[in-house]
Write an enzyme that holds these catalytic residues in place. Structure first.
Site, PDB file in Angstrom:
ATOM      1  N   TYR A  66       0.812  -1.239  -0.129  1.00 48.33           N
ATOM      2  CA  TYR A  66      -0.099   0.020  -0.066  1.00 48.33           C
ATOM      3  C   TYR A  66       0.786   1.232  -0.085  1.00 48.33           C
ATOM      4  O   TYR A  66       0.513   2.454  -0.227  1.00 48.33           O
ATOM      5  CB  TYR A  66      -0.990   0.126   1.181  1.00 48.33           C
ATOM      6  CG  TYR A  66      -1.707  -1.460   1.443  1.00 48.33           C
ATOM      7  CD1 TYR A  66      -2.043  -2.260   0.295  1.00 48.33           C
ATOM      8  CD2 TYR A  66      -2.172  -1.714   2.484  1.00 48.33           C
ATOM      9  CE1 TYR A  66      -2.592  -3.069   0.514  1.00 48.33           C
ATOM     10  CE2 TYR A  66      -3.105  -3.046   2.773  1.00 48.33           C
ATOM     11  CZ  TYR A  66      -3.379  -3.748   1.702  1.00 48.33           C
ATOM     12  OH  TYR A  66      -3.955  -4.704   2.000  1.00 48.33           O
TER      13      TYR A  66
ATOM     14  N   LYS B 141       1.897  -6.633   5.885  1.00 50.24           N
ATOM     15  CA  LYS B 141       1.880  -7.872   4.868  1.00 50.24           C
ATOM     16  C   LYS B 141       3.351  -7.997   4.276  1.00 50.24           C
ATOM     17  O   LYS B 141       3.735  -6.996   3.731  1.00 50.24           O
ATOM     18  CB  LYS B 141       0.653  -7.858   4.106  1.00 50.24           C
ATOM     19  CG  LYS B 141      -0.616  -7.537   4.629  1.00 50.24           C
ATOM     20  CD  LYS B 141      -1.845  -7.353   3.609  1.00 50.24           C
ATOM     21  CE  LYS B 141      -3.014  -7.266   4.459  1.00 50.24           C
ATOM     22  NZ  LYS B 141      -3.165  -5.823   4.693  1.00 50.24           N
TER      23      LYS B 141
ATOM     24  N   HIS C  10       0.798 -11.772   1.868  1.00 42.81           N
ATOM     25  CA  HIS C  10      -0.193 -10.916   1.285  1.00 42.81           C
ATOM     26  C   HIS C  10      -0.910 -11.856   0.335  1.00 42.81           C
ATOM     27  O   HIS C  10      -2.131 -12.018  -0.136  1.00 42.81           O
ATOM     28  CB  HIS C  10       0.405  -9.884   0.593  1.00 42.81           C
ATOM     29  CG  HIS C  10      -0.718  -8.799   0.190  1.00 42.81           C
ATOM     30  ND1 HIS C  10      -0.236  -7.393   0.440  1.00 42.81           N
ATOM     31  CD2 HIS C  10      -1.856  -8.607   0.234  1.00 42.81           C
ATOM     32  CE1 HIS C  10      -1.549  -6.719   0.017  1.00 42.81           C
ATOM     33  NE2 HIS C  10      -2.548  -7.528   0.122  1.00 42.81           N
TER      34      HIS C  10
END
Length: 350
Positions: free
Chosen positions: A82, A111, A144
């Protein structure tokens, strides 16, 4: 203000809309060495970001995280992918500094991205996240996605034809490196995301397994209710965590624009009217009553505060059955970049 101990998940908002943590608060999932000690409903607010999208300034990540903490949320979920852990870390530390929370009040999840599956890259990736966060440990670290990609600086490395470049890594070797991160105190608990039953069994049946995954974070909503996977995870003491619980964002890079809009479904709309709630709250409440930890997307103060109202009502069994009937095994997030990979998880039934 009621402290709900919900999870706030921060994908980079440049897009729209344990180990025993001794968190004996309401609606909290407590994770242990072996798995969940208890699994009561927990709520996660999700800020969705796709790497190629720049709709909202990065500063929104910090602002929204502060709003969530002020609203009573204590679980914060983010990831290397992200690209906003610096901002999220700043928000957490600012709320610690002003006395709103202590570090032990926060349950932070990060993650491991696909380009770091090689065992020797797992710990350095986690340490990089911790450096960005300016934290000493994460409460939960999860893989992830089960598909390894070529290591490097690119999030999704591609060849001259635009096809993702895969890597060959034994997922059990990656898991062993995750276990070492836990033993080193860098992660209190470890889990997975986007794993199917077969891939979970690979880890669970691994000789010398030290810690089993405490959770499996997957796409889950009324159109894809993951009933079989949920029952399997429950049988193994693994918490199922639902992302895209409201039917996913509509980013064209990831989601077919002809896909149905979950929150516009007439049945959900009728239930929302019946209970005088929003369609989003109906979708969230449905998952909570199934014993699922929920990820919902929002970065606005109004919606963050609205979503926490999911704890203020219940759906009767007949309404739960109505929502069950909506299941069509429809997946919004197909992860096309990973199609063809030996560990692509969505080819199996569940």
């Amino acid at each position: 203000m009621t402290e709900h101990w919900a999870t706030y998940s921060c994908l980079n908002p440049e897009a729209r809309d344990g180990e025993p943590g001794e968190m004996s608060r309401r609606y909290c999932v407590i994770l242990s060495h072996a798995g969940p000690v208890s699994c009561q409903p927990s709520l996660t607010l999700l800020l969705v970001h796709l790497e190629t999208t720049q709709l909202v300034p990065k500063s929104k990540a910090m602002e929204a995280t502060k709003i969530a903490i002020d609203a009573g949320f204590r679980h914060i979920d983010s990831a290397y992918f992200y690209k906003n852990e610096k901002e999220v870390g700043l928000a957490i530390r600012s709320k610690i500094a002003d006395g709103t929370v202590k570090r032990e009040d926060i349950f932070y999840t990060s993650k491991l991205w696909c380009t770091f599956h090689r065992p020797e890259l797992v710990r350095p990736s986690l340490e990089d996240s911790l450096k960005n966060l300016q934290l000493d440990y994460v409460d939960l670290y999860i893989i992830h996605f089960p598909t390894a990609l070529k290591p490097g600086v690119e999030i999704i490395p591609t060849d001259e034809h635009g096809k993702a470049i895969f890597d060959t890594v034994d997922i059990c070797a990656t898991w062993e490196a995750m276990e070492k991160c836990k033993d080193a105190g860098l992660a209190k608990s470890i889990g997975v995301s986007n794993f199917n039953r077969r891939q979970l069994e690979m880890i669970l049946n691994k000789p010398g397994l030290k810690y089993k995954p405490v959770c499996n974070q997957v796409e889950c909503h009324p159109y894809l209710n993951q009933g079989k996977l949920l029952e399997f995870c429950k049988s193994k003491g693994i918490v199922l965590v639902a992302y895209s619980a409201l039917g996913s964002h509509r980013e064209p890079e990831w989601v077919d624009q002809s896909a149905p809009v979950l929150l516009e479904d007439p049945l959900i709309g009728a239930l929302a009217k019946k209970h005088q709630q929003t369609p989003a709250l109906i979708a969230l409440r449905y998952q909570l009553q199934r014993g699922i930890v929920v990820l919902a997307k929002s970065f606005t103060e109004k919606r963050i505060k609205e979503n926490i109202q999911v704890f203020e009502f219940q759906l009767p069994s007949e309404d739960m059955k109505v929502i069950d009937s909506l299941n069509r095994n429809f997946r919004y997030v197909t992860a096309d970049f990973a199609i063809g990979h030996p560990n692509y998880p969505f080819s199996d039934e569940y």
